[in-house]
Design an enzyme around this catalytic site. Structure first.
Site, PDB file in Angstrom:
ATOM      1  N   HIS A  15       0.822  -1.214   0.000  1.00 31.11           N
ATOM      2  CA  HIS A  15       0.000   0.000   0.000  1.00 31.11           C
ATOM      3  C   HIS A  15       0.853   1.260   0.000  1.00 31.11           C
ATOM      4  O   HIS A  15       0.377   2.341   0.290  1.00 31.11           O
ATOM      5  CB  HIS A  15      -0.950   0.010   1.209  1.00 31.11           C
ATOM      6  CG  HIS A  15      -1.695  -1.273   1.389  1.00 31.11           C
ATOM      7  ND1 HIS A  15      -1.244  -2.284   2.204  1.00 31.11           N
ATOM      8  CD2 HIS A  15      -2.827  -1.725   0.797  1.00 31.11           C
ATOM      9  CE1 HIS A  15      -2.079  -3.311   2.128  1.00 31.11           C
ATOM     10  NE2 HIS A  15      -3.044  -3.006   1.286  1.00 31.11           N
TER      11      HIS A  15
HETATM   12  S1  FES Z   1       1.735  -0.613   3.258  1.00 33.34           S
HETATM   13 FE1  FES Z   1       0.128  -1.961   3.705  1.00 33.34          FE
HETATM   14  S2  FES Z   1       1.128  -3.689   4.518  1.00 33.34           S
HETATM   15 FE2  FES Z   1       2.739  -2.298   4.123  1.00 33.34          FE
END
Ligand code: FES
Length: 205
Positions: free
Chosen positions: A156
């Site tokens: 993410h």
């Molecule tokens: S940014 Fe979501 S698990 Fe690392």
């Protein structure tokens, strides 16, 4: 009734049956005692891990497993250490104020006992992915000219610097975890055990 009043044959019988009762109690207790001991697997899962870092060169990272988690050990170069001073403006918690994310002896700018050796649990504090290692600063990292070197979680988009400190405005809420660790010698790190002087301080507290 006192012992003196017991018939000698009856006394021998009493002694024999009492002894059998005690042996029986011991046998009955054994499975219970065994069931209270942790299994070998459970002990191994929580056991400290000793790591030889004598061959870990400047700028390199090794990964070891401790309690089922990846633990990274990075030998930082002088340039990497210098870059930590430039990162503060882009970090969410540059002073490592979230106390659960590192032991007290790693609450410093490098988040380490020895400045050049970083020990981190390699699990993103967002949803638990293991971030990519992007140790090299600059464009060759694929993260732009301004990348200071660190770790990138592609799940993410969370970013961490070379001390595991999380960037501002990314999904991960906190810095990466620095596990308990100590040194058995200059070249041997023990993951999972605090330094002896820290244990003494805790004991005195
Ligand atoms: S940014 Fe979501 S698990 Fe690392």
């Amino acid at each position: 009734m006192s012992a003196e009043g017991v018939d000698p044959r009856r006394r021998r019988l009493l002694v024999a049956t009492t002894g059998l009762g005690l042996v029986g109690a011991a046998f009955a207790a054994t499975p219970f005692v065994k069931s209270m001991l942790p299994s070998a697997r459970a002990r191994a899962a929580g056991a400290p891990v000793e790591v030889d870092i004598s061959k870990l060169e400047s700028g390199q990272l090794i990964t070891v497993e401790w309690r089922g988690k990846p633990v990274w050990i990075v030998r930082r170069t002088p340039e990497m250490l210098e870059s930590l001073k430039q990162d503060e403006g882009i970090l969410a918690d540059p002073q490592s104020t979230v106390v659960s994310q590192q032991p007290a002896y790693a609450k410093n700018p490098g988040r380490s006992i020895k400045p050049e050796v970083l020990v981190l649990v390699g699990i993103c504090t967002h949803l638990g992915c293991s971030p990519d290692k992007r140790l090299t600063a600059g464009a060759t990292s694929g993260l732009g000219d301004n990348w200071p070197g660190g770790f990138f979680c592609p799940c993410h988009g969370s970013k961490f610097d070379l001390a595991g400190r999380v960037f501002k405005n990314v999904p991960a809420p906190t810095n990466l975890v620095v596990p308990q660790h100590s040194y058995l010698s200059d070249s041997r790190v023990l993951i999972g055990v605090d330094p002896k002087d820290q244990k003494d301080q805790k004991g005195a507290a």
